[in-house]
Design a protein around this motif. Structure first.
Motif, PDB file in Angstrom:
ATOM      1  N   ASN A 122     -63.557 -43.196 102.041  1.00 38.47           N
ATOM      2  CA  ASN A 122     -62.107 -43.045 102.291  1.00 38.47           C
ATOM      3  C   ASN A 122     -61.477 -44.254 102.762  1.00 38.47           C
ATOM      4  N   ASP A 123     -62.164 -45.299 102.597  1.00 36.65           N
ATOM      5  CA  ASP A 123     -61.379 -46.632 102.932  1.00 36.65           C
ATOM      6  C   ASP A 123     -60.254 -46.966 102.240  1.00 36.65           C
ATOM      7  N   SER A 124     -59.111 -47.260 102.740  1.00 34.02           N
ATOM      8  CA  SER A 124     -57.804 -47.556 101.898  1.00 34.02           C
ATOM      9  C   SER A 124     -57.823 -48.939 101.492  1.00 34.02           C
ATOM     10  N   CYS A 125     -58.691 -50.024 101.923  1.00 32.63           N
ATOM     11  CA  CYS A 125     -58.711 -51.359 101.401  1.00 32.63           C
ATOM     12  C   CYS A 125     -59.727 -51.562 100.328  1.00 32.63           C
ATOM     13  N   VAL A 126     -59.512 -52.699  99.588  1.00 34.18           N
ATOM     14  CA  VAL A 126     -60.344 -52.836  98.599  1.00 34.18           C
ATOM     15  C   VAL A 126     -61.457 -53.677  98.875  1.00 34.18           C
ATOM     16  N   ARG A 127     -62.445 -52.971  99.392  1.00 34.05           N
ATOM     17  CA  ARG A 127     -63.775 -53.581  99.818  1.00 34.05           C
ATOM     18  C   ARG A 127     -64.822 -53.498  99.050  1.00 34.05           C
ATOM     19  N   ASP A 128     -65.124 -52.436  98.645  1.00 33.88           N
ATOM     20  CA  ASP A 128     -66.236 -52.085  97.918  1.00 33.88           C
ATOM     21  C   ASP A 128     -66.093 -50.782  96.986  1.00 33.88           C
ATOM     22  N   GLU A 129     -66.872 -50.882  95.931  1.00 35.59           N
ATOM     23  CA  GLU A 129     -66.866 -49.894  94.684  1.00 35.59           C
ATOM     24  C   GLU A 129     -66.995 -48.690  95.143  1.00 35.59           C
ATOM     25  N   ARG A 130     -66.206 -47.706  94.461  1.00 37.49           N
ATOM     26  CA  ARG A 130     -66.464 -46.394  94.546  1.00 37.49           C
ATOM     27  C   ARG A 130     -65.843 -45.538  93.316  1.00 37.49           C
ATOM     28  N   PHE A 131     -66.662 -44.248  92.966  1.00 37.91           N
ATOM     29  CA  PHE A 131     -66.373 -43.563  92.107  1.00 37.91           C
ATOM     30  C   PHE A 131     -66.536 -44.612  90.612  1.00 37.91           C
ATOM     31  N   ALA A 132     -65.646 -44.660  89.747  1.00 39.73           N
ATOM     32  CA  ALA A 132     -65.738 -45.093  88.459  1.00 39.73           C
ATOM     33  C   ALA A 132     -64.487 -45.882  88.403  1.00 39.73           C
ATOM     34  N   GLY A 133     -64.295 -47.151  88.489  1.00 41.44           N
ATOM     35  CA  GLY A 133     -63.048 -47.748  88.842  1.00 41.44           C
ATOM     36  C   GLY A 133     -63.136 -49.349  88.111  1.00 41.44           C
ATOM     37  N   ILE A 134     -61.756 -49.771  88.416  1.00 39.60           N
ATOM     38  CA  ILE A 134     -61.502 -51.475  88.086  1.00 39.60           C
ATOM     39  C   ILE A 134     -61.102 -51.992  89.285  1.00 39.60           C
ATOM     40  N   SER A 135     -61.354 -53.359  89.663  1.00 40.91           N
ATOM     41  CA  SER A 135     -60.962 -53.809  90.739  1.00 40.91           C
ATOM     42  C   SER A 135     -60.761 -55.260  90.275  1.00 40.91           C
ATOM     43  N   MET A 136     -59.390 -55.957  90.984  1.00 41.83           N
ATOM     44  CA  MET A 136     -59.169 -57.310  91.050  1.00 41.83           C
ATOM     45  C   MET A 136     -59.291 -57.567  92.385  1.00 41.83           C
ATOM     46  N   TYR A 137     -60.644 -57.947  93.028  1.00 46.90           N
ATOM     47  CA  TYR A 137     -60.822 -57.859  94.402  1.00 46.90           C
ATOM     48  C   TYR A 137     -60.340 -59.210  94.654  1.00 46.90           C
ATOM     49  N   PRO A 138     -59.975 -59.400  95.837  1.00 49.65           N
ATOM     50  CA  PRO A 138     -59.638 -58.467  96.898  1.00 49.65           C
ATOM     51  C   PRO A 138     -58.227 -57.708  97.085  1.00 49.65           C
ATOM     52  N   ALA A 139     -57.332 -57.908  95.868  1.00 49.34           N
ATOM     53  CA  ALA A 139     -56.061 -57.691  95.834  1.00 49.34           C
ATOM     54  C   ALA A 139     -55.839 -56.150  95.524  1.00 49.34           C
ATOM     55  N   PHE A 140     -56.487 -55.731  94.456  1.00 50.48           N
ATOM     56  CA  PHE A 140     -56.272 -54.485  93.978  1.00 50.48           C
ATOM     57  C   PHE A 140     -57.506 -53.679  93.234  1.00 50.48           C
ATOM     58  N   GLY A 141     -57.349 -52.501  93.436  1.00 48.88           N
ATOM     59  CA  GLY A 141     -58.353 -51.668  92.798  1.00 48.88           C
ATOM     60  C   GLY A 141     -57.903 -50.113  92.435  1.00 48.88           C
ATOM     61  N   VAL A 142     -58.239 -49.588  91.485  1.00 49.46           N
ATOM     62  CA  VAL A 142     -58.007 -48.210  91.036  1.00 49.46           C
ATOM     63  C   VAL A 142     -59.132 -47.251  90.820  1.00 49.46           C
ATOM     64  N   ASP A 143     -59.388 -46.243  91.536  1.00 49.25           N
ATOM     65  CA  ASP A 143     -60.709 -45.254  91.320  1.00 49.25           C
ATOM     66  C   ASP A 143     -60.168 -43.918  91.637  1.00 49.25           C
TER      67      ASP A 143
END
Length: 458
Positions: A122-143
Motif C-alpha cells: 500500500n506504499d504511495s511512493c515509487v519504492r519497490d515493485e508490486r503487481f504487474a507494472g512499469i516504472s521510471m524509478y524513482p519518479a513514476f510507476g503504474v501498477d
C-alpha cells in the motif's frame, strides 16, 4: 377455343382432387436454402444435411440447447473446450482469472482457483515493485494499486482469443518537490494483455518517452538518482525459487533488499517461479525483446511487505533516451502439486519462446499467435513441421460469412472434420480475420481451415 377449355378443365379437376405438386422455387443451383452449402458436395462430409433450412449446414455452430444438429455433425459428443470468457473487470479461462484495477486499469489479480500469484503493498511512493507494472524509478510507476488513471479497451473478446489494451499518460516535471527528473518528459504507455484458451497470457509493453532524462528524484530518492526504466511482475514471498535460461534447476531468490543481476539476452528466454510448499502454484514466464534491454533482475523487495519480483530493465542507472521501448512477456500459472517447475509449464513457455514451426505462418510474439502467410483461396492449408502440446492460436482470413470448418490429416491419411467447440474454437474479427484455437497439433499433420468450397478432398 377448345384447347383453352381443355386446359381449364384439367386444372379444375386437379383442384378438386387436391393441391398441385409444384416443386419449390430454388434460386441457387444445387443449394436449396441458399446458405452456401450444397446438398451434394464433392466431399460427402461437406454436404448440407438440411437443404431447406439455411440455419443448418456444416459451417453452422451447433446449439446444444436444441435437438437439431445445426452443424450436420453427427459424431458422439466429447468434452467441450474451455473458452476465454469475460468478467466484470477481466477474463477467465476455467479456474484461471485475470482482473484489472478499476483506477489504473493494470492487472490487480492473477489467480488459479484460490491461488493468487500477484503481490503488492500500500506504499504511495515509487519504492519497490508490486503487481504487474512499469516504472521510471524513482519518479513514476503504474501498477494495479497506483493512483494513475488508465483506460482499458477490449480489442478481442474471445472465445479463441481476448485482448485488453491498457493506456495511460504521465507528465513528469523538472525538479519537482516530490517527483521529477532533470528534464521534463511525458511517459506514455500502451500495454496489451492477451488471454488464450490454453491459459497462457501474453503482455506487450509499449512505452514512449517524449524527452530523454538522466536523473530522477522521488520520495524514495529526494536527491535524485540515475533513472531506471523497467517492466516487472511481482509475486508473494512464498514463491521463493526461480530459474531462468540457461539454468535448469530453480535456485532461491536473494535476501530482502537484494537482487540477482541477470544478463541482457537478445533471443527469447523462459523462466519458472516456484515455492517449497506442495500447495503452492507455479508461474511460468517467457520474454521476447523487440527493444534491446540493459539487463534483468530477480529480487526480493525491501518495502513494508517484502515480495519477489522478476524485473526487466530497459535502462538501469543510465540515460533514458527519448523514444519507444517495447517488451513482450508471456505468463502461465499451473497447480502441479508434485513437480517443481513441471514439464507442462516449461512446455507452455518454451512454445512461446521457441514456437513450433507451422508452415506457412508467421509467429507474432505480441499476441502469441500464428498468422497465416501463404496463398489464400476458399480455404488454407497449414503443415505442422513440429507438434504443439499447449495450444496454438492461428489467425487466417475470414472466408465470407457462410461458416468455417477445420479438417486434419495425420501421416498423409484422409482428412477428418473437427468439431467446433470440442476440437477447436473460432471467432470472427472486424478486420476480416478469423481466429482459430487448436489445443494440440500432431507433428507432421496437415490442417485445412476452410469456407464453403475450400474443404479438402474426401
Amino acid at each position: 377455343m377448345p384447347g383453352l377449355q381443355h386446359a381449364c378443365a384439367l386444372i379444375a379437376l386437379a383442384g378438386a382432387a387436391g393441391c398441385l405438386d409444384v416443386p419449390p422455387y430454388r434460386p441457387c443451383a444445387g443449394d436449396g436454402d441458399c446458405d452456401g452449402w450444397p446438398a451434394v458436395a464433392a466431399n460427402p462430409a461437406a454436404n448440407d444435411c438440411d437443404d431447406d433450412n439455411a440455419l443448418v449446414h456444416p459451417g453452422a455452430e451447433d446449439d446444444p440447447g436444441t435437438t437439431v444438429v445445426e452443424d450436420c455433425f453427427a459424431s458422439a459428443l466429447a468434452t467441450p473446450l474451455t473458452p476465454v470468457a469475460p468478467l466484470a473487470r477481466g477474463w477467465t479461462v476455467g479456474d484461471l482469472v485475470l482482473e484489472f484495477d478499476s483506477t489504473s486499469a493494470m492487472p490487480s489479480s492473477l489467480r488459479r482457483g484460490a491461488d493468487e500469484v500477484l503481490a503488492g503493498n500500500n506504499d504511495s511512493c515509487v519504492r519497490d515493485e508490486r503487481f504487474a507494472g512499469i516504472s521510471m524509478y524513482p519518479a513514476f510507476g503504474v501498477d494495479g494499486r497506483s493512483s494513475q488513471v488508465g483506460q482499458a479497451t477490449t480489442l478481442r473478446s474471445g472465445p479463441a482469443l481476448a485482448t485488453t489494451r491498457v493506456t495511460w499518460e504521465q507528465a513528469v516535471p523538472v525538479a519537482a518537490t516530490v517527483f521529477g527528473c532533470d528534464a521534463a518528459t511525458t511517459v506514455t504507455g500502451v500495454v496489451d494483455f492477451t488471454v488464450q484458451p490454453s491459459g497462457r497470457i501474453v503482455r506487450r509493453d509499449q512505452v514512449t518517452l517524449s524527452a530523454g532524462v538522466m536523473t530522477c528524484a522521488g520520495c524514495a530518492d529526494p536527491d535524485g538518482n540515475p533513472a531506471i526504466l523497467t517492466s516487472y511482475f511481482t509475486f508473494p514471498t512464498a514463491l521463493d525459487r526461480y530459474q531462468v535460461d540457461p539454468a535448469t534447476v530453480p535456485g532461491p531468490f536473494p535476501a530482502v533488499g537484494a537482487a540477482a543481476k541477470l544478463s541482457a539476452p537478445a533471443a527469447p528466454i523462459t523462466a519458472c517461479i516456484s515455492g517449497a510448499g506442495s500447495a503452492l502454484p507455479q508461474v511460468g514466464l517467457a520474454w521476447s525483446f523487440p527493444t534491446a534491454i540493459a539487463g534483468m533482475r530477480a529480487r526480493t523487495t525491501d518495502d513494508t511487505r517484502a515480495n519477489r519480483a522478476m524485473v526487466v530493465d530497459w535502462v538501469n542507472r543510465g540515460g533514458a533516451a527519448a523514444g519507444a521501448y517495447e517488451l513482450v512477456t508471456a505468463v502461465a500459472v499451473e497447480t502441479d502439486r508434485v513437480a517443481d517447475c513441471s514439464r507442462e509449464l516449461r512446455v507452455a513457455m518454451t512454445e512461446f519462446a521457441r514456437p513450433p514451426t507451422l508452415t506457412p505462418t508467421t509467429f507474432v510474439p505480441a499476441r502469441g499467435t500464428y498468422r497465416f502467410s501463404g496463398e489464400v483461396g476458399a480455404g488454407v492449408m497449414i503443415t505442422a513441421d513440429q507438434g504443439v502440446e499447449r495450444g496454438a492460436v492461428i489467425e487466417v482470413p475470414t472466408f465470407g460469412q457462410r461458416g468455417l470448418t477445420v479438417w486434419t490429416s495425420s501421416g498423409g491419411g484422409a482428412y477428418q472434420r473437427s468439431r467446433r467447440g470440442q476440437d477447436y474454437l473460432v471467432q470472427y474479427e472486424a478486420d476480416d480475420t478469423s481466429v482459430v484455437y487448436l489445443p494440440t497439433i500432431t507433428a507432421g499433420s496437415s490442417i485445412v481451415i476452410a469456407g464453403p468450397g475450400g474443404e479438402p478432398p474426401p
